[in-house]
Design a protein around this motif. Sequence first.
Motif, short mmCIF file in Angstrom:
data_model
loop_
_atom_site.label_atom_id
_atom_site.label_comp_id
_atom_site.label_asym_id
_atom_site.label_seq_id
_atom_site.Cartn_x
_atom_site.Cartn_y
_atom_site.Cartn_z
N PHE A 1 0.33 -1.06 -0.40
CA PHE A 1 -0.05 -0.31 -0.21
C PHE A 1 0.74 0.84 0.13
N THR A 2 0.28 2.52 -0.33
CA THR A 2 0.44 3.78 -0.09
C THR A 2 -0.65 4.36 0.39
N ILE A 3 0.01 5.38 1.50
CA ILE A 3 -0.45 6.50 2.17
C ILE A 3 -1.26 7.46 1.28
N GLY A 4 -2.76 7.43 1.09
CA GLY A 4 -3.47 8.25 -0.04
C GLY A 4 -3.64 9.88 1.03
N ASN A 5 -4.28 11.38 0.44
CA ASN A 5 -4.71 12.23 0.76
C ASN A 5 -5.20 11.64 1.89
N HIS A 6 -6.06 11.31 1.47
CA HIS A 6 -6.93 11.10 3.16
C HIS A 6 -6.76 9.95 4.21
N ASP A 7 -5.97 9.16 3.79
CA ASP A 7 -5.41 8.95 4.91
C ASP A 7 -4.47 8.94 5.99
N GLY A 8 -3.80 10.27 5.21
CA GLY A 8 -2.85 10.59 6.58
C GLY A 8 -1.31 12.28 5.54
N SER A 9 -2.23 12.44 4.85
CA SER A 9 -1.67 13.64 4.15
C SER A 9 -1.04 14.65 5.07
N ARG A 10 0.27 15.41 4.28
CA ARG A 10 1.37 16.12 5.61
C ARG A 10 0.47 17.22 6.56
N SER A 11 -1.15 17.48 5.93
CA SER A 11 -1.83 18.57 6.15
C SER A 11 -2.37 18.44 7.20
N PHE A 12 -2.67 17.22 7.27
CA PHE A 12 -3.78 15.96 8.82
C PHE A 12 -2.71 16.07 9.64
N PRO A 13 -1.89 16.41 10.20
CA PRO A 13 -1.05 15.94 11.75
C PRO A 13 -1.49 14.77 12.52
N ALA A 14 -2.68 14.82 12.86
CA ALA A 14 -3.67 13.68 14.05
C ALA A 14 -3.92 12.81 12.82
N GLU A 15 -4.07 13.03 12.00
CA GLU A 15 -4.85 11.68 11.18
C GLU A 15 -3.20 10.97 10.37
N ARG A 16 -2.64 11.48 10.37
CA ARG A 16 -1.76 11.16 9.65
C ARG A 16 -0.82 10.19 11.58
N ALA A 17 -0.21 10.43 12.21
CA ALA A 17 -0.78 9.95 13.44
C ALA A 17 -1.06 8.65 13.46
N ILE A 18 -2.06 8.89 13.71
CA ILE A 18 -3.06 7.81 13.50
C ILE A 18 -3.29 6.80 12.81
N THR A 19 -3.22 7.13 11.46
CA THR A 19 -2.73 6.00 10.33
C THR A 19 -1.28 5.07 10.55
N GLU A 20 0.05 5.92 11.22
CA GLU A 20 1.31 5.33 11.53
C GLU A 20 0.63 4.21 12.60
N GLU A 21 -0.15 4.94 13.96
CA GLU A 21 -0.63 4.27 15.04
C GLU A 21 -1.07 2.68 14.26
N TYR A 22 -1.71 2.50 13.03
CA TYR A 22 -2.12 1.24 13.18
C TYR A 22 -1.67 1.26 12.29
#
Length: 82
Positions: free
Chosen positions: A44-65
């Motif tokens: 997989f790759t991380i898409g803009n809805h999964d962990g965009s650099r513009s949304f650090p909280a979402e990116r952190a939760i994606t990494e957590e997963y």
Amino acid sequence: LVVCGGDMVAGQGVSNPSVIRAMWKGFDVHVAQPFRTRGIPFAFTIGNHDGSRSFPAERAITEEYWKTPEHTTHLQFVDSTN
């Protein structure tokens, strides 16, 4: 081998972390877990809805997963730092 181009969840501006985690749980139950159970590799790759650099909280939760050991992809990445 299954290849996913990102956008596995519908994040991007969701302010409630429990909502994002629930999205990842749904992804896990309906998509990732069946592949894991069958031993099918999931690239997989991380898409803009999964962990965009513009949304650090979402990116952190994606990494957590993805960094949780039970969410294995059955692949060995050369570099999984980012």
